[in-house]
Design an enzyme around this catalytic site. Structure first.
Site, mmCIF file in Angstrom:
data_model
loop_
_atom_site.group_PDB
_atom_site.id
_atom_site.type_symbol
_atom_site.label_atom_id
_atom_site.label_comp_id
_atom_site.label_asym_id
_atom_site.label_seq_id
_atom_site.Cartn_x
_atom_site.Cartn_y
_atom_site.Cartn_z
ATOM 1 C CG PHE A 34 -1.973 -0.981 1.219
ATOM 2 C CD1 PHE A 34 -3.142 -0.725 0.523
ATOM 3 C CD2 PHE A 34 -1.834 -2.181 1.879
ATOM 4 C CE1 PHE A 34 -4.158 -1.663 0.500
ATOM 5 C CE2 PHE A 34 -2.838 -3.118 1.847
ATOM 6 C CZ PHE A 34 -4.000 -2.870 1.164
ATOM 7 C CB VAL A 94 4.786 2.215 7.948
ATOM 8 C CG1 VAL A 94 4.211 2.622 9.307
ATOM 9 C CG2 VAL A 94 3.770 1.397 7.175
ATOM 10 C CG ASP A 146 -4.776 -8.506 5.769
ATOM 11 O OD1 ASP A 146 -4.562 -9.726 5.540
ATOM 12 O OD2 ASP A 146 -4.004 -7.608 5.422
#
Ligand SMILES: *[C@@H]1O[C@H](CO)[C@@H](O)[C@H](O)[C@H]1NC(C)=O
Ligand SMILES: *[C@@H]1O[C@H](CO)[C@@H](O)[C@H](O)[C@H]1NC(C)=O
Ligand SMILES: *[C@@H]1O[C@H](CO)[C@@H](O)[C@H](O)[C@H]1NC(C)=O
Ligand SMILES: *[C@@H]1O[C@H](CO)[C@@H](O)[C@H](O)[C@H]1NC(C)=O
Length: 575
Positions: free
Chosen positions: A293, A296, A406
């Site tokens: 995605f 982080v 998930d």
């Protein structure tokens, strides 16, 4: 061409006369830079007050062509002359002279003073614009003229010292005292800042320098005003440019996307600036992970503490409203075993999620990385209980059912006390809304086979939790292609061990046999129960919580119970 003569005091001549510190400020020339100006200023003793017939310029307002040099002038002047006049045999254009009935001085010297400190003469510029002190002392027929800059003490040696017979100049022993100044084709400003006069040394008043007026400097002032104004304008322009540049720079790097409907989510919204600063400009040193995605980063926010900021690349503008609503909904969830989602921020093409930073990292590092110490069994069981409780809260405790979608070891975070926290709600948020992510509905190995047909439900979460239980207990991933074929698929392998009557074989060897047999048995069976291929045979999460906390005993199942240990037919490469 002007001259101004001011004679005021009438003096009965006596033996002595003192003019202490006639503070003559200095003939300030109009054109300061060239230091030229005319003609000068003089201290005057005159028997007549009427000098109207006298001429300006080189005549100083004291003489005219016919009276100059005539003994009937009855005039004594001490001149500060700034023009070199050949007619009167002037020595230079910066001199002091004693004039006796004539402008051709009986004695003169270049303006200078004797410095007692340095023991030498130091020259002065009369036209400098700086105040000068002039002492004129007359005692026992000796006339002394002494000069010095304003703040100096009176020099011990006079500039001029000359015997003058005042009685010869003023036979009737009467005189007026005053000043006369003149300009010619060259103009200068001439000021007397203060003076003191007496016929006896004792009664001579001293002059307080600090109370003297300052020298007006018209030409210089104008220039400096203009200069100051220009400088101020320049400074303002530079400041405006700097501020403007900084503002534009800030606007560029801190730019956000904000829409009116976000107003109600205000408490959950973080400014990009605060996140930028918290992560030190998303410094690579703070990079915690890089995933499908986005990236982080670790950061620190004042009052909040350590945070993790995830940058999700998302070009979809449509559905953003629901997506943010979803983020806020999950941010509102509160359970002691959920990683707190603190808020979000939006930029062009980016959605940033801010959550609490978990000191311990994700549990998969402890399970599968040999560089971290293996977790003892009691710790593992506690974490399983934590996650079961968190997932149960999502399914039953919140105002509406929240599917995590998930669950896996890498999404289970640990704090510094190794307590378990369920994190990463991206699937929960994006599944329905984020157009970019619709193809991803979970992680292979944790997905119940019915997902692709009937879609996600609490039962698919239970399935994934079952896989997670086995992972934690066996210390290996759900599918490991490096293993011998019979061991590759974790669910099948655990079942296989059970069939052979040695469930212990499936347990993580790093536990070195340090575990409670009946707990491990129960947990493994619970894992198999949750991964039952038939969704309706899987327990709901509240029941799972009962089992794992031993508030309820497991139902009587065996290896042959339908659906147990079956692998998902939809992923044939797992067989
Ligand atoms: C000079 O001044 C005297 C009186 O002070 C006057 O009588 C005479 O006319 C003047 N001469 C000139 C040339 O101005
Ligand atoms: C004038 O100067 C001379 C020589 O420096 C000195 O001897 C005398 O005392 C001075 N007179 C006055 C009144 O200062
Ligand atoms: C200083 O100036 C005075 C007066 O002009 C002069 O008599 C004297 O010799 C000078 N002294 C020196 C050291 O130049
Ligand atoms: C000063 O001048 C007057 C008048 O000319 C004269 O009588 C006197 O002797 C002079 N004094 C000195 C000291 O030269």
């Amino acid at each position: 061409m002007l001259s101004l003569t001011a004679l005021s005091i009438s003096v009965q001549l006596h033996r002595n006369l003192y003019l202490s510190r006639l503070i003559s400020c200095a003939l300030l020339s109009l054109s300061q830079e060239l230091m030229v100006g005319g003609h000068g200023i003089a201290f005057v003793l005159s028997s007549s007050m009427n000098l109207t017939q006298a001429d300006p310029s080189q005549y100083f307002g004291l003489f005219n062509i016919s009276t100059n040099g005539s003994p009937s002038s009855h005039l004594l002047a001490i001149e500060l002359d700034t023009v070199k006049n050949a007619e009167f045999k002037d020595i230079d254009k910066n001199h002091v002279g004693i004039d006796e009935n004539s402008l051709q001085s009986v004695d003169s010297a270049s303006a200078s003073y004797y410095s007692d400190k340095e023991g030498k003469n130091i020259s002065l510029r009369i036209l400098s614009g700086d105040p000068l002190q002039v002492w004129i002392d007359y005692e026992n027929t000796l006339l002394n003229v002494t000069l010095a800059p304003l703040r100096n003490l009176k020099p011990s040696k006079p500039l001029l010292s000359r015997t003058i017979n005042l009685t010869a100049i003023f036979p009737d022993r009467k005189t007026f005292v005053g000043f006369s100044a003149a300009t010619g084709s060259l103009v200068s400003y001439q000021y007397i800042l203060g003076w003191s006069f007496s016929r006896s040394r004792v009664s001579l008043q001293s002059i307080d320098i600090s109370k003297l007026p300052t020298v007006p400097r018209p030409t210089k002032r104008k220039i400096s005003y203009l200069l100051i104004v220009l400088l101020v304008i320049l400074a303002l322009i530079v400041m405006a440019a700097v501020v403007g540049g900084y503002y534009l720079y800030r606007r560029k790097i801190y730019a956000e996307v904000k829409e009116p409907w976000e107003k109600e989510y205000h408490p959950f919204r973080y400014s990009y600036e605060s996140l930028y600063k918290a992560t030190r400009g998303f410094n690579k040193k703070g990079l915690l992970g890089k995933g499908f995605f986005g990236e982080v980063y670790k950061g620190t926010l004042p009052l909040v503490g350590d945070i993790a900021v995830e940058i999700l690349l998302n070009d979809a503008t449509q559905g953003m409203k629901q997506l943010v609503a979803e983020v806020v909904k999950i941010g509102s969830l509160q359970h002691k075993n959920l990683v707190p989602l603190l808020g979000y921020c939006r930029r062009k093409g980016e959605l940033l999620l801010v959550s609490k930073y978990m000191e311990g990292g994700s549990i998969d590092q402890y399970l599968f990385n040999s560089d971290k110490p293996p977790l003892p069994w009691s710790q593992r069981l506690a974490i399983l209980k934590d996650i079961a409780s968190a997932l149960c809260y999502l399914h039953t405790g919140a105002s509406q059912v929240v599917l995590h979608r998930d669950i896996k070891a890498s999404n289970v975070m640990l704090d510094e006390n190794l307590q378990g926290f369920l994190g990463d709600f991206r699937m929960a948020m994006f599944d329905d809304h984020g157009a970019t992510f619709t193809s991803v509905v979970g992680t292979i190995g944790y997905m119940a086979f019915e997902l692709t047909s009937t879609g996600a439900s609490t039962r698919t979460d239970v399935y994934a939790f079952g896989v997670f239980i086995l992972e934690v207990t066996c210390g290996r991933r759900p599918f490991d292609p490096e293993m011998p074929i019979e061991k590759r698929h974790l669910v099948k392998w655990v079942c296989e061990c059970w069939r052979k009557g040695s469930l212990v074989d499936a347990i993580d060897t790093r536990l070195r046999g340090k575990f409670i047999q009946e707990e491990v048995d129960m947990v493994l069976k619970l894992g198999l129960l949750c991964t039952n291929i038939y969704p309706e045979f899987r327990p709901s999460m509240d029941i799972v919580v009962q089992y794992i906390n031993k508030h309820q005993t497991l139902p009587d199942i065996s290896v042959d119970t339908p659906g147990i240990g079956d692998s998902t037919p939809y992923f044939p490469h797992f067989r």
